[in-house]
Design an enzyme around this catalytic site. Structure first.
Site, PDB file in Angstrom:
ATOM      1  N   SER A 109     -12.962  -2.154   6.488  1.00  0.00           N
ATOM      2  CA  SER A 109     -12.841  -3.051   5.310  1.00  0.00           C
ATOM      3  C   SER A 109     -13.636  -4.627   5.753  1.00  0.00           C
ATOM      4  CB  SER A 109     -11.319  -3.588   5.037  1.00  0.00           C
ATOM      5  OG  SER A 109     -10.675  -4.149   6.313  1.00  0.00           O
ATOM      6  N   ASP A 110     -13.992  -4.514   7.023  1.00  0.00           N
ATOM      7  CA  ASP A 110     -14.696  -5.654   7.456  1.00  0.00           C
ATOM      8  C   ASP A 110     -15.357  -5.345   8.776  1.00  0.00           C
ATOM      9  OD1 ASP A 110     -12.934  -6.920   9.891  1.00  0.00           O
ATOM     10  OD2 ASP A 110     -11.550  -6.123   8.430  1.00  0.00           O
TER      11      ASP A 110
ATOM     12  N   ARG B  12       0.780  -1.180   0.028  1.00  0.00           N
ATOM     13  CA  ARG B  12       0.072  -0.049  -0.036  1.00  0.00           C
ATOM     14  C   ARG B  12       1.021   1.178   0.067  1.00  0.00           C
ATOM     15  NH1 ARG B  12      -4.406  -1.006   3.835  1.00  0.00           N
ATOM     16  NH2 ARG B  12      -5.356  -2.139   2.091  1.00  0.00           N
TER      17      ARG B  12
END
Length: 240
Positions: free
Chosen positions: A201-202, A24
């Site tokens: 993200s989750d 990233r």
């Protein structure tokens, strides 16, 4: 030269983004920086310096967890970095934050690394007001929605205590990640500014009824879009 970031003083800009994932860091540099230069590869801790909007900026991976992040943060400070903004992903503790951007006000230290820095005395790892304020301001300028509130930095990803996530959620904590508490603690000790903006993200099992006890994830496409929005917001903030 520090032990893990093999760079000379001045190789990093005073403003630095801090993702956990080395790829990233590479993606942010190659996508958003003008003229990025790789300044560290040692131990896979990829770091880059370039410009954004004509202003110098760096991005440096921290690795996963507070112990790894503490090493990187300490060495960034040794190399002259003055502002660090963590950019990463987190697990939501409320169903209504899925896919959102969270600006952390404080990070509960559910990891002993941050506590060791303060001799296990009571301490609230808190983001720098200047960065929180600028994140909210820049979000409005960019037409982005952010959720502002507390998060928790855990030492354990696969939490064996099945009730922990729900207890965190009931106390008003929005999400769980693994690095912000030590970043905020070191920022206070080393007298630098620090902040944290995250993509949910989750959703974490046990904190809510969604998922039936299983993690629920964003799609790869949704996650990439959210990461781009987060990165752009962070860069406008850190270079303001």
């Amino acid at each position: 030269m520090p032990i893990h970031l093999r760079a000379e003083h001045g190789a990093y800009a005073e403003a630095c983004l801090l993702p956990g994932d080395p790829l990233r860091a590479k993606y942010i540099a190659e996508t958003f920086f003008d003229d990025p230069v790789e300044v560290n590869t040692y131990r896979g801790l990829l770091g880059y310096t370039g410009t954004f909007g004509g202003k110098p900026v760096s991005v440096q991976t921290s690795g996963m967890g507070c112990p790894a992040a503490a090493i990187v943060i300490e060495e960034l400070v040794q190399l002259g970095v003055k502002k660090i903004l963590r950019v990463g992903t987190c697990g939501g503790l409320r169903a209504d934050v899925m896919g959102e951007l969270i600006v952390a006000l404080a990070a509960a230290p559910a990891d002993k690394t941050a506590l060791e820095y303060v001799g296990n005395e009571p301490f609230v790892p808190t983001a720098s007001f200047e960065i929180v304020h600028e994140l909210v301001h820049q979000a409005k300028e960019l037409g982005r929605t952010v959720r502002v509130g507390p998060i928790v930095s855990s030492a354990v990803f696969y939490q064996p205590d099945q009730g922990q996530a729900r207890r965190w959620a009931e106390r008003g904590i929005l999400a769980v990640e693994m690095e912000a508490a030590v970043l905020f603690t070191l920022a206070a000790i080393r007298k630098i500014q620090a902040g944290c903006v995250l993509v949910v993200s989750d959703l974490v099992p046990g904190a809510h009824e969604v998922g039936g006890g299983q993690f629920v994830y964003l799609s790869d496409e949704e996650l990439q879009k959210a990461v781009n929005e987060m990165s752009e917001l962070a860069l406008h903030t850190i270079t303001a």
